[in-house]
Every structure is written in structure tokens, then in C-alpha cells.
Design an enzyme around this catalytic site. Structure first.
Site, PDB file in Angstrom:
ATOM      1  N   LYS A 242      30.517  33.863  41.967  1.00 36.09           N
ATOM      2  CA  LYS A 242      30.751  34.875  40.923  1.00 36.09           C
ATOM      3  C   LYS A 242      29.951  36.140  41.267  1.00 36.09           C
ATOM      4  O   LYS A 242      29.530  36.316  42.394  1.00 36.09           O
ATOM      5  CB  LYS A 242      30.366  34.293  39.559  1.00 36.09           C
ATOM      6  CG  LYS A 242      31.257  33.132  39.127  1.00 36.09           C
ATOM      7  CD  LYS A 242      32.676  33.601  38.910  1.00 36.09           C
ATOM      8  CE  LYS A 242      33.592  32.462  38.505  1.00 36.09           C
ATOM      9  NZ  LYS A 242      34.993  32.893  38.478  1.00 36.09           N
TER      10      LYS A 242
ATOM     11  N   ARG B 127      25.571  32.004  40.390  1.00 35.59           N
ATOM     12  CA  ARG B 127      25.078  31.770  39.019  1.00 35.59           C
ATOM     13  C   ARG B 127      24.380  30.426  38.858  1.00 35.59           C
ATOM     14  O   ARG B 127      23.642  30.239  37.882  1.00 35.59           O
ATOM     15  CB  ARG B 127      26.228  31.913  38.009  1.00 35.59           C
ATOM     16  CG  ARG B 127      26.625  33.359  37.813  1.00 35.59           C
ATOM     17  CD  ARG B 127      27.693  33.548  36.758  1.00 35.59           C
ATOM     18  NE  ARG B 127      27.963  34.974  36.593  1.00 35.59           N
ATOM     19  CZ  ARG B 127      29.071  35.467  36.076  1.00 35.59           C
ATOM     20  NH1 ARG B 127      30.030  34.656  35.650  1.00 35.59           N
ATOM     21  NH2 ARG B 127      29.233  36.774  35.962  1.00 35.59           N
TER      22      ARG B 127
ATOM     23  N   ARG C  29      32.338  38.286  48.012  1.00 34.84           N
ATOM     24  CA  ARG C  29      33.044  37.199  47.309  1.00 34.84           C
ATOM     25  C   ARG C  29      34.332  36.814  48.044  1.00 34.84           C
ATOM     26  O   ARG C  29      34.957  37.637  48.691  1.00 34.84           O
ATOM     27  CB  ARG C  29      33.300  37.615  45.859  1.00 34.84           C
ATOM     28  CG  ARG C  29      31.986  37.811  45.101  1.00 34.84           C
ATOM     29  CD  ARG C  29      32.198  38.278  43.690  1.00 34.84           C
ATOM     30  NE  ARG C  29      32.949  37.304  42.913  1.00 34.84           N
ATOM     31  CZ  ARG C  29      33.410  37.536  41.682  1.00 34.84           C
ATOM     32  NH1 ARG C  29      33.179  38.704  41.113  1.00 34.84           N
ATOM     33  NH2 ARG C  29      34.079  36.617  41.045  1.00 34.84           N
TER      34      ARG C  29
ATOM     35  N   ASP D 249      32.788  31.322  32.619  1.00 36.00           N
ATOM     36  CA  ASP D 249      31.825  32.420  32.545  1.00 36.00           C
ATOM     37  C   ASP D 249      30.684  32.141  31.552  1.00 36.00           C
ATOM     38  O   ASP D 249      29.729  32.912  31.473  1.00 36.00           O
ATOM     39  CB  ASP D 249      32.525  33.725  32.147  1.00 36.00           C
ATOM     40  CG  ASP D 249      33.459  34.200  33.257  1.00 36.00           C
ATOM     41  OD1 ASP D 249      33.216  33.848  34.424  1.00 36.00           O
ATOM     42  OD2 ASP D 249      34.433  34.908  32.952  1.00 36.00           O
TER      43      ASP D 249
ATOM     44  N   SER E 140      41.433  28.656  39.790  1.00 38.96           N
ATOM     45  CA  SER E 140      41.008  30.012  39.487  1.00 38.96           C
ATOM     46  C   SER E 140      42.162  30.794  38.871  1.00 38.96           C
ATOM     47  O   SER E 140      43.242  30.879  39.447  1.00 38.96           O
ATOM     48  CB  SER E 140      40.538  30.692  40.783  1.00 38.96           C
ATOM     49  OG  SER E 140      40.690  32.086  40.698  1.00 38.96           O
TER      50      SER E 140
ATOM     51  N   SER F 138      39.617  40.009  30.375  1.00 45.00           N
ATOM     52  CA  SER F 138      40.777  39.484  31.116  1.00 45.00           C
ATOM     53  C   SER F 138      42.078  40.080  30.577  1.00 45.00           C
ATOM     54  O   SER F 138      42.963  40.461  31.343  1.00 45.00           O
ATOM     55  CB  SER F 138      40.845  37.960  30.978  1.00 45.00           C
ATOM     56  OG  SER F 138      39.772  37.365  31.652  1.00 45.00           O
TER      57      SER F 138
ATOM     58  N   GLY G 165      36.092  41.170  40.301  1.00 40.43           N
ATOM     59  CA  GLY G 165      36.904  40.181  41.015  1.00 40.43           C
ATOM     60  C   GLY G 165      38.323  40.143  40.485  1.00 40.43           C
ATOM     61  O   GLY G 165      39.287  39.974  41.243  1.00 40.43           O
TER      62      GLY G 165
ATOM     63  N   ARG H  70      44.811  42.867  32.369  1.00 40.75           N
ATOM     64  CA  ARG H  70      46.235  42.542  32.500  1.00 40.75           C
ATOM     65  C   ARG H  70      47.109  43.526  31.728  1.00 40.75           C
ATOM     66  O   ARG H  70      48.199  43.893  32.177  1.00 40.75           O
ATOM     67  CB  ARG H  70      46.485  41.100  32.023  1.00 40.75           C
ATOM     68  CG  ARG H  70      45.940  40.063  33.045  1.00 40.75           C
ATOM     69  CD  ARG H  70      45.630  38.746  32.378  1.00 40.75           C
ATOM     70  NE  ARG H  70      45.245  37.691  33.312  1.00 40.75           N
ATOM     71  CZ  ARG H  70      44.024  37.510  33.827  1.00 40.75           C
ATOM     72  NH1 ARG H  70      43.046  38.359  33.513  1.00 40.75           N
ATOM     73  NH2 ARG H  70      43.765  36.511  34.639  1.00 40.75           N
TER      74      ARG H  70
HETATM   75  C1  S3P Z   1      39.041  35.765  35.202  1.00 38.11           C
HETATM   76  C2  S3P Z   1      38.988  34.503  35.718  1.00 38.11           C
HETATM   77  C3  S3P Z   1      37.743  33.809  36.041  1.00 38.11           C
HETATM   78  C4  S3P Z   1      36.535  34.461  35.385  1.00 38.11           C
HETATM   79  C5  S3P Z   1      36.559  35.948  35.496  1.00 38.11           C
HETATM   80  C6  S3P Z   1      37.821  36.513  34.874  1.00 38.11           C
HETATM   81  C7  S3P Z   1      40.351  36.385  34.942  1.00 38.11           C
HETATM   82  O1  S3P Z   1      37.566  33.835  37.434  1.00 38.11           O
HETATM   83  O2  S3P Z   1      35.351  33.963  35.966  1.00 38.11           O
HETATM   84  O3  S3P Z   1      35.433  36.490  34.850  1.00 38.11           O
HETATM   85  O4  S3P Z   1      40.426  37.399  34.244  1.00 38.11           O
HETATM   86  O5  S3P Z   1      41.357  35.857  35.447  1.00 38.11           O
HETATM   87  P1  S3P Z   1      38.257  32.709  38.341  1.00 38.11           P
HETATM   88  O6  S3P Z   1      39.647  32.643  37.931  1.00 38.11           O
HETATM   89  O7  S3P Z   1      38.143  33.177  39.754  1.00 38.11           O
HETATM   90  O8  S3P Z   1      37.481  31.455  38.071  1.00 38.11           O
END
Ligand code: S3P
Length: 451
Positions: free
Chosen positions: A360, A364, A140, A333, A185, A19, A112, A23
Site C-alpha cells: 500500500k 502497513r 508499488r 484499508d 484487488s 473509491s 494507486g 470512479r
Molecule cells: C481501492 C481498492 C483497494 C484499496 C484502495 C482503494 C479502490 O486497493 O486499498 O485504497 O478504490 O479500488 P486494492 O484493490 O489494490 O486492494
């Protein structure tokens, strides 16, 4: 194949947080100046983000120990080897107004986070773009970002009545407004925060529950004004973003596999060094401890604006627990690997409020129920969770469903089984943890080698 071994012992450093790496690349790409990102995770998902930001005009290169800069991020130019550990990336930002129209469709691959966050940036541009992904990502939900982005004035169209990728983004001027998120989310929240950076005035975002806050932390450090009042965020548009260096901590979502493995193996002590322990991510530590897990947090410190620690997990007598509510987004996760812990714990574990797991990289909830059952577990699937009766696992065959976290969870299950297990489709660990299989072999010699 993964064989049970007599002992699990040693130290491991997991890849940089996925994550935070996404970013660091995305937000520095739209900032003014050059940033160095150390300890970046170089799984396939983060490479997708780097490729998209390059296609939009930013420069993302790897810096090697000898100072050489290369465009090929994983490959060492001297040895020719794929080397993903200790990656230092140098991101040259183009400034928030400096992105250019991509010449082709942007491909988020399996990621995602790339798709959702990038759609927030693209929504506020003066050019046309199209975003797509692999078969899993194209199934998704994207409607959750399309609808609120439209409320900000974005002009978007996407497949199947604006719910699925590919997504086409037309040039638009965004105007801040009040938005209510339909799901807790972090990807959706971050998408709206990034669109808010490009919007005129203030964008207000109401969250149903707290989720990971890396975007808020990083944007604030870059000079964006963000206010938080409980679950409400207010982002002020029109700021000049400064490039910032980031020291990426190890990914707690990758560390979780070793923590569970350490707790459920009868003879284990595993140390995971330099793991990010941002409180919006540490639900798995809270739950494992509630289950009686011997998980110790040591050497706590702050690095690059994020709390970091070393984590130790030792053989434990786990008992079943009930988890749900606000805890779920803090360990979203980690639910599949928690289910593995529950499958060998004493008593029943109930996981609720986790319907998000169905959308996801795979479904899952259904995948975890199916594969744990294949390895001898007793698992009942609920609409929004799982009920797991603890007991013993036996060997067998488990499928990854082309989902990296499923593959690694089932490998951990196999370690605690009475007999070897075949993990089908295990190469997908490359998405977040390319060195997972060699790390497993190092901590548990003989577990993955053919006899
Ligand atoms: C993430 C947020 C989560 C997580 C994904 C990474 C992120 O998803 O499941 O692996 O980096 O913001 P959601 O925010 O859609 O739950």
C-alpha cells in the site's frame, strides 16, 4: 501533537468516498453527456484523477452554491479559501471513443486507484500515453495489471521488467478473453473491467475473493452489460456509456477512524452521518462488533445506487479477535486502525491473510508494528499479518511513513494513550481526509491545540 482528552463527543461528516469519487470522475469522463457528482471527496488522490482525465480531454469542474463553475476544484472563488466539503463536480464526458492523446506524462500522484484503473482505460486507446506517480506509487506493483492487460492484446512497457511505473501504453485493439486475477484487488478488477469495456467481445474475470464492487455497479448503471456468477464476472465490450449523476456517500474508510476512536475512548459517543455501507466495504463494522464494540447502524437507506447509513460508536470494552480470509478485502484499508483497537483491547488479536498491506502507500504491516510499538503497544509482525497483545498505550513519537492512513491511525492511538504523542508527517492526511485534524479538534477539544 495529539493529547489524550477527557471526552470525545459529537457528530461528524467525513469526506465523500474516495473509491466512488475516482470512479464517478473517470467513468463519466468516458461517457456520453454531462454528469453531476455531489458530495465528491476532494483529497489529493481524487484531484490526481481529475487532472489525468482533463489531460485526456474531459472537462471536470466544480459547481459552487451560486452556480459558478471553476477549474480550481478546492478553492472557493468568492472567499479564496480552500473548501473541500460539500463539493459538487460537473463532469463533461467525451464518450468512450473520445479521449485524446495527452500532451505530457499523466501523473497519478500517490494514488494507486488512479494508476491501476486508468491503465485499463489507456490500454484500449488508439494513442500513446505514459503514466507515472510519486515515489511511493513508483514502488508499488504494476505487473499485476500489465500481465493480464497483455492477455487482452494491450501493448505496454514499464520500468523494472514491467513491474513498476512509469508505464508506457502503445495504441492497441483489445480482444476479450478469460482472465484469472492473482490477487483479490478491486483496483486490478476495475482495471480489467475497464479494459473489457474497450475490448471486442466478452472479457471474463475470475476473482480469488470478493472486493469492493463500485465499478461494477457504476458501469452497469451506465449501460454496460456485466454478469456476475459467484466470483466470476463477464463484461461485454463495445457499449455506449451514458453519463450518470452520482451522490457520493461518506467514506467508511475515513469514518473508521472515528468508530475506533469512539470504541476505545473511555468517555465517547461519536455519530458519523451519511456513510457508505456497501457490504464489500463493511468488514470493519463486523470486526468491531465481534470485539464487543458498541457500533450502531441507523437510518439505513439507498442513495445513488449505494447503501448509506449513519453510524454511532460509543465507549466499549473491546476484546481480541482473529481476523483473516474473505474479511480482509472487505476492510483492507482499515487494518492499521483495527490494530489500534486491538492494542487496547483485552486479550490477543491475530490478523492473517493481509500480505497486500505490504504494498500500500507504505508497508502497513511493518509501519503499524513499528509505530504502535513506539506508543507502547505489544505487536509482532507476521509475513501476512500481525499478532497484537492488548494492553495500554503510552505517549511517544509515531511516524506517518508519508501514509495518510498511518497518520490518522496513530492519531487515534494517541487519543487512547496515557500521555501526548507526536505524529511526525501528519500533513499527508490531505491524500484522503484533508479536514481530519480540524475534525479531531472539534470532536476532542484540546487534543491538537498547543497548551
Ligand atoms: C481501492 C481498492 C483497494 C484499496 C484502495 C482503494 C479502490 O486497493 O486499498 O485504497 O478504490 O479500488 P486494492 O484493490 O489494490 O486492494
Amino acid at each position: 501533537m495529539v493529547r489524550p482528552v477527557a471526552e470525545l463527543r459529537g457528530e461528524v461528516t467525513v469526506p465523500g468516498d474516495k473509491s466512488i469519487t475516482h470512479r464517478s470522475v473517470m467513468l463519466n469522463a468516458i461517457a456520453h453527456g454531462t454528469a453531476t457528482v455531489t458530495g465528491a471527496g476532494l483529497g489529493a488522490d481524487c484531484l490526481s484523477t481529475a487532472a489525468c482525465m482533463r489531460a485526456l480531454g474531459a472537462t471536470v469542474r466544480r459547481q459552487w452554491a451560486d452556480g459558478q463553475l471553476t477549474d480550481d476544484l478546492p478553492r472557493n472563488p468568492v472567499t479564496g479559501q480552500d473548501e473541500r466539503a460539500d463539493a459538487v463536480l460537473v463532469v463533461e464526458g467525451v464518450g468512450e471513443g473520445g479521449l485524446r492523446e495527452p500532451a505530457d506524462v499523466l501523473d497519478a500522484g500517490n494514488s494507486g486507484t488512479t494508476a491501476r484503473l486508468l491503465s485499463g482505460i489507456l490500454a484500449g486507446q488508439r494513442f500513446f500515453s505514459v503514466l507515472t506517480g510519486d515515489a511511493s506509487l513508483r514502488s508499488r506493483p504494476m505487473g499485476r495489471v500489465v500481465q493480464p492487460l497483455r492477455q487482452l492484446g494491450a501493448r505496454l512497457a514499464s520500468r523494472t521488467e514491467d513491474t513498476l511505473l512509469p508505464l508506457a501504453v502503445m495504441p492497441a485493439h483489445l480482444q476479450g478473453t478469460s482472465l484469472r486475477m492473482g490477487v483479490a484487488s478491486a483496483q486490478l478488477k476495475s482495471c480489467l473491467l475497464l479494459a473489457g469495456v474497450y475490448a471486442q467481445g466478452v472479457t471474463e474475470i475470475d476473482q480469488p475473493e470478493e472486493s469492493r464492487d463500485h465499478t461494477e455497479r457504476m458501469l452497469a448503471a451506465q449501460g454496460v452489460k456485466i454478469e456476475q456468477d459467484g466470483l466470476r464476472l463477464r463484461v461485454h465490450g463495445g457499449a455506449l456509456l451514458r453519463a450518470i449523476d452520482v451522490a457520493v456517500p461518506g467514506d467508511i474508510s475515513s469514518a473508521a477512524f472515528w468508530l475506533v476512536a469512539g470504541c476505545i475512548h473511555p468517555k465517547a459517543r461519536v455519530v458519523v452521518r451519511n456513510v457508505g455501507v456497501n457490504p464489500t466495504r463493511t468488514g470493519i463494522l463486523d470486526v468491531l462488533r465481534d470485539m464487543g464494540g458498541r457500533v450502531t447502524i441507523t437510518n439505513e437507506r439507498v442513495a445513488g445506487g449505494e447503501p448509506v447509513a449513519d453510524l454511532v460508536a460509543e465507549s466499549s470494552e473491546l476484546r481480541g479477535v482473529d481476523v483473516g480470509g474473505a474479511l480482509i478485502p472487505r476492510m483492507i484499508d482499515e487494518v492499521p486502525v483495527l490494530a489500534v483497537a486491538a492494542a487496547v483491547a483485552r486479550g490477543r488479536t491475530t490478523i492473517r491473510d493481509a500480505a497486500e498491506l505490504r504494498v500500500k502507500e507504505s508497508d502497513r504491516l511493518s509501519a503499524t508494528a513499528r509505530e504502535l510499538t513506539a506508543l507502547g503497544g505489544s505487536v509482532q509482525e507476521l509475513e501476512d499479518g500481525l499478532v497484537i497483545e492488548g494492553g495500554r498505550l503510552h505517549g511517544g513519537e509515531a511516524e506517518s511513513h508519508a501514509d495518510h492512513r498511518m497518520a490518522m491511525s496513530m492519531a487515534v492511538a494517541a487519543l487512547a494513550s496515557g500521555a501526548p504523542a507526536f505524529i511526525l508527517g501528519g500533513e499527508c492526511v490531505d491524500i484522503s481526509y484533508p479536514t481530519f485534524w480540524p475534525d479531531l479538534e472539534r470532536l476532542a477539544p484540546g487534543s491538537t491545540r498547543e497548551a
